[in-house]
Design an enzyme around this catalytic site. Structure first.
Site, short mmCIF file in Angstrom:
data_model
loop_
_atom_site.label_atom_id
_atom_site.label_comp_id
_atom_site.label_asym_id
_atom_site.label_seq_id
_atom_site.Cartn_x
_atom_site.Cartn_y
_atom_site.Cartn_z
CB VAL A 198 -0.93 0.01 1.23
CG1 VAL A 198 -1.84 1.23 1.21
CG2 VAL A 198 -1.75 -1.28 1.28
CD GLU A 199 2.76 3.64 3.89
OE1 GLU A 199 3.07 4.59 3.17
OE2 GLU A 199 2.15 3.78 4.96
CB SER A 200 6.63 1.91 -1.43
OG SER A 200 6.83 0.57 -1.00
#
Length: 616
Positions: free
Chosen positions: A148-150
């Protein structure tokens, strides 16, 4: 109080675009029914998939389905999604609602190629995440937070400055002990950032006792989560109860995390092929205690520099500053031993290009030359005269010349600061002054050269006379012995010329009245190139003395002597000395000499001799 809280929460959801069903004044869980038109997808959904697919690891170690975009994602009912989510072996609650479905659909329909790339990258990164989470005793499903982050891009950077797989902000990263400077950004280090992320998540869970709140706090920070709990009346025990009071980005964060767990677990059911490994990549690390550039390592170990960048994304400029402290370098395991054996060769490879200079001395002396010889600029104190203008003060004048009022007053004997228009002041300033270098002639070298010329020119008759020791009295009395010897050397035999800065064969040939061809032949030169300080033999027999019908002025050049000047103009040394009132033979570059008429040389020489006799 409870009724008041329900009204406030419901009105808050309406105002923020969130609608949920209400039954008997109780909130039907937002986890089950949720329509939100304002939540924002994480930045990872905007990842440049094409660029990610060019990753060195994916190109060399993973096999992906190039036709994934043309395959159908399939139709899945809500009931099937709920059943599949419930079967994921997880300690973190993963409920289903419309927001979760929206993100699942984005992954399996719109971002199919991105999922393929992430599946390929997961072969390398998931073991790193699992090890860090296991070490802190955390749920392993948190390994999908970097999805989700990167989007598993180790060099990902958000518009607000978050960086790396776990997207740490600079302040947060440094607060957790990650080093960030011009050369190193440990937020991009897969190993260290994973260790710090696990510790941070553990701290957040200890605060809230709920993983949905801990994950939300990881995204927006504990402060905003605390505010959301406060605005919800202080009774919010999980993410879904404070949903309406969270920032728009965070409202989509936990649903996206649930969707990431779903798609990374059930990708096969949506015609997304699993990523296969072309060959396993085994990575090991070595400690580096010297400053080294990636290109030095790549050149000596014959590794693609892209490999070093993928395995070590924390080094921002391809430089490991190991001279300050020990740093970790990740390499394919078969290259570790090669690195250890070749470390001296690696750090010594092309050091001028890749190693910064430790000591640099500024070049203070810039040698140049003009018609008067070689010169340098030296800082010297000079005195200038300044005429006081209307409106000027001592302070203004001092600033103009870079000095002080006290120095000006002392130099001019002033007792007060009062000035008059038109008054002249002496100002001492430091300036770069052109200073000509004194030409030093190596007398020993000249003597050796002249002796060699004389010896080479001695005839058998000369030898016989020398053996007989011809008395000196047979030499003409009117010409001193030193003058006779010097004249004989330069009149009959080859002279030597020392090349000065800015001189070429044409200038030298013109000076001595000969051709460039004669000069080259006398010195065995094949080209016209000369070096400063090079000595040339000048065939004096071919030199043409300048026709001087009347007295003229000659400016002494570097390397000239009275004997050379006298020969050039066809006069004697004594004639020049007499015309210029010289008491010895020393002259300086730039000095002006009066050259007498050619016919007057003899008379001048005789009168000089007579004058000399009278003095005796």
């Amino acid at each position: 109080m409870k009724k008041k809280f329900l009204i406030l929460l419901f009105s808050g959801m309406l105002s923020s675009g969130v609608v949920c069903a209400v039954e008997k004044h109780n909130i039907l869980s937002v986890r089950d029914v949720l329509v939100d038109t304002t939540s924002v997808a994480p930045n990872s959904f905007d990842t440049d998939t094409e660029a990610l697919l060019q990753n060195w690891y994916l190109q060399n170690y993973a096999i992906l389905d190039e036709d994934v975009e043309n395959k159908s994602a399939g139709e899945v009912s809500d009931e099937m999604y709920i059943e599949r989510l419930s079967k994921i072996p997880s300690t973190i609650e993963m409920p289903y609602n419309s927001e979760v479905r929206r993100f699942i659909d984005m992954y399996i329909v719109k971002k199919r190629s991105l999922v393929e790339a992430m599946l390929g990258m997961s072969l390398y990164y998931m073991p790193i995440f699992e090890q860090a989470l296991e070490q802190e005793g955390l749920p392993l499903e948190l390994k999908y937070l970097p999805v989700v982050e990167s989007a598993l891009d180790p060099t990902a950077k958000s518009p607000v400055g978050a960086a790396g797989l776990w997207q740490f902000m600079l302040r947060t990263g440094k607060g957790l002990g990650l080093e960030v400077n011009s050369l190193v950004d440990e937020r991009l280090d897969p190993y260290k950032s994973s260790e710090k992320a696990a510790k941070y998540l553990k701290e957040l869970y200890n605060i809230y006792g709920d993983w949905s709140l801990a994950i939300a706090a990881y995204n927006c920070g504990p402060g905003k989560v605390n505010n959301a709990i406060k605005n919800a009346g202080g009774t919010g025990k999980d993410f879904w109860q404070i949903y309406a009071f969270l920032p728009r980005e965070t409202r989509g964060y936990v649903p996206a995390f649930i969707a990431a767990n779903y798609v990374m677990t059930y990708f096969k059911y949506h015609n997304i092929s699993p990523a296969l490994a072309k060959k396993p990549i085994l990575v090991d690390t070595v400690q580096v205690n010297r400053r080294v550039h990636f290109k030095q390592i790549a050149s000596v170990l014959n590794l693609p520099i892209e490999a070093l960048r993928v395995l070590n994304p924390q080094y921002r400029k391809d430089v490991i500053p190991g001279n300050s402290r020990s740093y970790t370098l990740a390499l394919p395991s078969q290259q570790i031993y090669c690195y250890l054996l070749s470390e001296d060769s690696i750090t010594g490879f092309d050091t001028k290009k890749y190693q910064p200079r430790k000591v640099v001395e500024p070049k203070m002396e810039q040698v140049a030359s003009d018609e008067n010889g070689e010169y340098v600029y030296e800082k010297r104190t000079v005195t200038k005269t300044h005429r006081v203008r209307s409106g000027e003060s001592l302070a203004k004048i001092a600033k103009k010349y870079g000095t002080t009022v006290a120095v000006i007053k002392r130099t001019n004997g002033l007792k007060s600061d009062a000035l008059k228009v038109g008054q002249r002041l002496k100002i001492k300033v430091t300036e770069n002054v052109k200073v000509y270098r004194k030409v030093e002639v190596d007398s020993a070298e000249i003597t050796q050269t002249e002796d060699a010329i004389i010896k080479a020119a001695i005839t058998p008759d000369d030898k016989q006379n020398k053996e007989k020791k011809v008395p000196e009295k047979k030499v003409k009395k009117e010409e001193p012995k030193r003058e006779r010897e010097q004249r004989g050397r330069y009149d009959n035999y080859t002279a030597t010329h020392k090349v000065q800065s800015g001189q070429n064969l044409s200038i030298i040939a013109k000076r001595y009245g000969i051709t460039v061809t004669d000069l080259k032949a006398a010195n065995g030169l094949r080209s016209n190139s000369l070096k400063v300080g090079q000595r040339l033999k000048v065939p004096k027999g071919k030199a043409k003395a300048e026709n001087v019908s009347s007295s003229t002025t000659h400016i002494v050049r570097s390397g000239e002597s009275l004997y050379l000047i006298a020969e050039r103009y066809g006069v004697t040394v004594n004639a020049i000395k007499s015309a210029n009132s010289l008491t010895n033979n020393s002259i300086k570059p730039g000095q002006k000499l009066t050259i007498p008429k050619k016919g007057a040389s003899k008379n001048t020489s005789r009168s000089s001799t007579k004058s000399s006799k009278r003095k005796r």
